[in-house]
Design a protein around this motif. Structure first.
Motif, PDB file in Angstrom:
ATOM      1  N   UNK A 162     107.243 -41.305 -67.809  1.00 52.77           N
ATOM      2  CA  UNK A 162     108.598 -41.130 -67.877  1.00 52.77           C
ATOM      3  C   UNK A 162     109.447 -41.728 -68.911  1.00 52.77           C
ATOM      4  N   UNK A 163     110.492 -40.948 -69.076  1.00 56.16           N
ATOM      5  CA  UNK A 163     111.343 -41.417 -70.506  1.00 56.16           C
ATOM      6  C   UNK A 163     111.557 -42.952 -70.543  1.00 56.16           C
ATOM      7  N   UNK A 164     111.910 -43.527 -69.365  1.00 56.46           N
ATOM      8  CA  UNK A 164     112.398 -44.868 -69.266  1.00 56.46           C
ATOM      9  C   UNK A 164     110.902 -45.800 -69.529  1.00 56.46           C
ATOM     10  N   UNK A 165     109.759 -45.258 -69.539  1.00 55.97           N
ATOM     11  CA  UNK A 165     108.515 -45.913 -69.610  1.00 55.97           C
ATOM     12  C   UNK A 165     108.016 -45.776 -70.948  1.00 55.97           C
ATOM     13  N   UNK A 166     108.807 -45.163 -71.829  1.00 52.07           N
ATOM     14  CA  UNK A 166     108.183 -44.793 -73.275  1.00 52.07           C
ATOM     15  C   UNK A 166     109.389 -45.095 -74.418  1.00 52.07           C
ATOM     16  N   UNK A 167     108.790 -45.173 -75.528  1.00 53.91           N
ATOM     17  CA  UNK A 167     109.516 -45.423 -76.769  1.00 53.91           C
ATOM     18  C   UNK A 167     109.123 -44.481 -77.807  1.00 53.91           C
ATOM     19  N   UNK A 168     109.997 -44.065 -78.618  1.00 54.88           N
ATOM     20  CA  UNK A 168     109.893 -42.880 -79.480  1.00 54.88           C
ATOM     21  C   UNK A 168     110.283 -43.458 -81.084  1.00 54.88           C
ATOM     22  N   UNK A 169     109.391 -43.060 -81.979  1.00 53.44           N
ATOM     23  CA  UNK A 169     109.717 -43.496 -83.541  1.00 53.44           C
ATOM     24  C   UNK A 169     110.019 -42.264 -84.427  1.00 53.44           C
ATOM     25  N   UNK A 170     109.885 -41.153 -83.627  1.00 48.52           N
ATOM     26  CA  UNK A 170     110.267 -39.963 -84.605  1.00 48.52           C
ATOM     27  C   UNK A 170     111.863 -39.788 -84.657  1.00 48.52           C
ATOM     28  N   UNK A 171     112.196 -37.986 -85.039  1.00 50.95           N
ATOM     29  CA  UNK A 171     113.283 -37.758 -85.129  1.00 50.95           C
ATOM     30  C   UNK A 171     114.091 -37.584 -83.929  1.00 50.95           C
ATOM     31  N   UNK A 172     113.590 -37.435 -82.515  1.00 48.01           N
ATOM     32  CA  UNK A 172     114.302 -37.459 -81.408  1.00 48.01           C
ATOM     33  C   UNK A 172     113.573 -38.177 -80.485  1.00 48.01           C
ATOM     34  N   UNK A 173     114.279 -38.494 -79.293  1.00 48.27           N
ATOM     35  CA  UNK A 173     113.901 -39.288 -78.308  1.00 48.27           C
ATOM     36  C   UNK A 173     113.912 -38.638 -76.963  1.00 48.27           C
ATOM     37  N   UNK A 174     112.857 -38.646 -76.230  1.00 48.87           N
ATOM     38  CA  UNK A 174     113.124 -37.979 -75.054  1.00 48.87           C
ATOM     39  C   UNK A 174     113.897 -38.628 -73.895  1.00 48.87           C
ATOM     40  N   UNK A 175     114.899 -37.793 -73.114  1.00 50.85           N
ATOM     41  CA  UNK A 175     115.408 -38.504 -72.261  1.00 50.85           C
ATOM     42  C   UNK A 175     115.454 -37.540 -70.879  1.00 50.85           C
ATOM     43  N   UNK A 176     115.552 -38.067 -69.666  1.00 53.42           N
ATOM     44  CA  UNK A 176     115.731 -37.351 -68.418  1.00 53.42           C
ATOM     45  C   UNK A 176     114.413 -36.324 -68.206  1.00 53.42           C
ATOM     46  N   UNK A 177     113.202 -37.337 -68.265  1.00 54.86           N
ATOM     47  CA  UNK A 177     112.040 -36.585 -68.178  1.00 54.86           C
ATOM     48  C   UNK A 177     111.219 -37.476 -67.234  1.00 54.86           C
ATOM     49  N   UNK A 178     110.394 -36.898 -66.220  1.00 47.86           N
ATOM     50  CA  UNK A 178     109.339 -37.563 -65.725  1.00 47.86           C
ATOM     51  C   UNK A 178     108.126 -36.733 -65.809  1.00 47.86           C
ATOM     52  N   UNK A 179     106.835 -36.989 -65.499  1.00 46.62           N
ATOM     53  CA  UNK A 179     105.735 -36.123 -65.626  1.00 46.62           C
ATOM     54  C   UNK A 179     105.668 -35.062 -64.854  1.00 46.62           C
ATOM     55  N   UNK A 180     106.615 -34.708 -63.580  1.00 44.41           N
ATOM     56  CA  UNK A 180     106.619 -33.427 -62.970  1.00 44.41           C
ATOM     57  C   UNK A 180     108.183 -32.528 -63.637  1.00 44.41           C
TER      58      UNK A 180
END
Length: 540
Positions: free
Chosen positions: A203-221
């Motif tokens: 899920x987005x809250x359990x992940x970090x991103x080092x690129x141009x964008x960061x994922x929000x409002x996402x789970x694996x379903x």
């Protein structure tokens, strides 16, 4: 990369100055007020952890939200990203990467060399469920680790302080830097991996991103998710868009309708929908370095362990008719497992796929003779074969074409088609429950080895159990005794030529993606190798 439906730098060091070219012209400003890009995927992203799974939607998303050591420029060549430069030892076995000091995660943490060590150890582990741990092969101890013979801590990668990453190879590898652009080599936030464990990437809250964008409002379903501009991205000034909006669209006609409504700025269409849009002014042909093909089950005791039957199948398929009449979407016939646009043969200057193409590709009369001879060897007068494929429209159409072609040209043959949901078809293939499996592969990086290695005896993607000692030896020599690109590609060429004699797969057509693209969308890097890059896109 096989996706569940629906790549030599001679200098010893690379200057960080290339990064400016990679980021594009910083003076290119969007002239419209539109800053959100609407995109589609054909399936959900089941995980953003590349050690758990590998899929087309996952890698698509990661390319927009993550930065590895290197990234692909507009010519599909590696340019620095988190790495600013590297040094290669005189024996070609040790690479020392210098990392930029201003790379940060979307939560503000510093991106360190340890984050690469963490991710690579997870990816190579025998516990990794992605089926992609083989990609780390040739890094010291990688194969033994994947086989459970050594601890992951023995992998030949180590952090020297925060900003120096040292990688030890077992043999010189002329295209090692080329591989560094793919998501399998992206870092993972060490602190969060320790904190969340198996939840990391779910899920987005359990992940970090080092690129141009960061994922929000996402789970694996999630069937819809968003990626917003990452304020901590080291090259944020080159990012013009504020948001990427994703939605899952499985039907091509629906994708077309959403594009017409303005709900999608880039819609991927296929099948009859694509056929009817070939003269559309918004249509863009993206010729991927990938092939669609049929894998043949050559396992011991399987009827297609008979070479004459396999050769007959190869010669009985009219690929020109398939591409022009059935697909009619810009696809082209393919005659080798090696896909075009991956690399050029240094010796001839030709595209590798062309240099390796067999002389005879379609001969019905010869196919019939070989078929009868193969049946006689097996003591049979007729044969039933099961063709497993996904249930998407294009695969259904190709399956029906193959069924008609083979049954009408090879006496005594009955082909039973099983069109199943992608994951179900994949599971049958992975467990060897097929005679014919309609599949495809896109090169992960600019090297034919990316696909050729998937048919090595021990490779997890070798579902058909191809077991050529000569083929495996050429790939082994390419890995162990190829200090130059010329020698390296010569071994790969011999491997493909051996495959041409063995017929473990039936190449069908090269992969083309038909995109309906918003006429105002600019700055997209349409990679033939790897994923499309929207990080520098903007609306004029």
């Amino acid at each position: 990369m096989q996706k569940i439906k629906k790549f030599t730098l001679a200098a010893v060091s690379v200057s960080a100055a290339f990064l400016l070219a990679a980021c594009g012209n910083s003076n290119s400003q969007p002239s419209s007020g539109k800053t959100s890009l609407n995109l589609m995927e054909t399936d959900v992203v089941s995980s953003l952890d590349t050690s758990v799974t590998v899929s087309f939607p996952q890698w698509d998303t990661l390319v927009q939200t993550m930065a590895g050591l290197y990234r692909s420029d507009k010519n599909d060549q590696p340019v620095p990203a988190v790495a600013t430069s590297y040094h290669k030892s005189s024996d070609g076995k040790t690479y020392t990467f210098n990392l930029r000091h201003n790379a940060k995660w979307s939560n503000g943490d510093t991106v360190t060399a340890k984050d690469f060590v963490t991710a690579w150890r997870k990816g190579v582990s025998p516990k990794a469920m992605s089926g992609y741990n083989y990609i780390f092969s040739n890094i010291k101890n990688a194969d033994q680790i994947s086989q459970g013979k050594k601890a992951v801590s023995s992998l030949g990668v180590k952090a020297v302080g925060k900003y120096k990453l040292v990688v030890q190879l077992e043999n010189p590898e002329p295209t090692f830097i080329d591989k560094m652009v793919i998501p399998a080599f992206y870092p993972q936030n060490t602190r969060l991996v320790k904190k969340y464990g198996a939840k990391y990437g779910t899920a987005a809250k359990y992940t970090a991103f080092d690129g141009a964008f960061k994922v929000t409002k996402w789970t694996n379903t999630s069937e819809k998710w968003t990626a917003v501009k990452n304020p901590y991205y080291y090259a944020k000034s080159a990012v013009k868009l504020q948001k990427l909006n994703y939605q899952v669209v499985k039907d091509s006609n629906t994708a077309h309708q959403l594009f017409q409504q303005g709900s999608l700025d880039d819609a991927v269409v296929s099948g009859t929908t694509a056929q009817g849009l070939q003269n559309n002014k918004n249509l863009y042909h993206l010729y991927r370095s990938g092939n669609n093909f049929v894998k043949l089950n050559m396992a011991k005791g399987a009827v297609l362990a008979n070479k004459q039957l396999r050769q007959a199948l190869y010669l009985a398929v009219n690929r020109t008719q398939l591409s022009k009449k059935v697909l009619a979407d810009g696809s082209k016939p393919s005659y080798t497992f090696s896909a075009p646009n991956a690399a050029k043969d240094p010796a001839s200057g030709k595209d590798f796929a062309t240099a390796a193409q067999p002389k005879e590709t379609y001969n019905v009369a010869k196919a019939k003779k070989l078929w009868q001879a193969g049946l006689k060897q097996l003591g049979k007068s007729k044969l039933d074969l099961t063709l497993v494929a996904s249930d998407i429209t294009t695969d259904k159409n190709v399956s029906e074409f193959l069924q008609s072609q083979l049954e009408s040209k090879l006496p005594g043959l009955k082909v039973t088609v099983k069109n199943l949901p992608s994951k179900s078809a994949y599971n049958l293939a992975a467990n060897g429950k097929f005679d014919l499996y309609l599949s495809f592969w896109i090169n992960d990086y600019a090297d034919p080895y990316s696909e050729l290695q998937t048919l090595e005896m021990t490779n997890s993607h070798n579902y058909g159990k191809y077991t050529s000692v000569a083929y495996n030896n050429e790939l082994k020599q390419a890995r162990k005794n190829a200090a130059t690109r010329s020698v390296y590609f010569n071994h790969l060429l011999k491997a493909q030529e051996q495959m041409n004699q063995d017929y473990p797969v039936l190449p069908l057509y090269t992969m083309v993606e038909d995109h309906l693209v918003n006429a105002n969308l600019k700055g997209v890097l349409w990679h033939k190798v790897g994923m499309v890059d929207y990080t520098q896109a903007y609306f004029k």
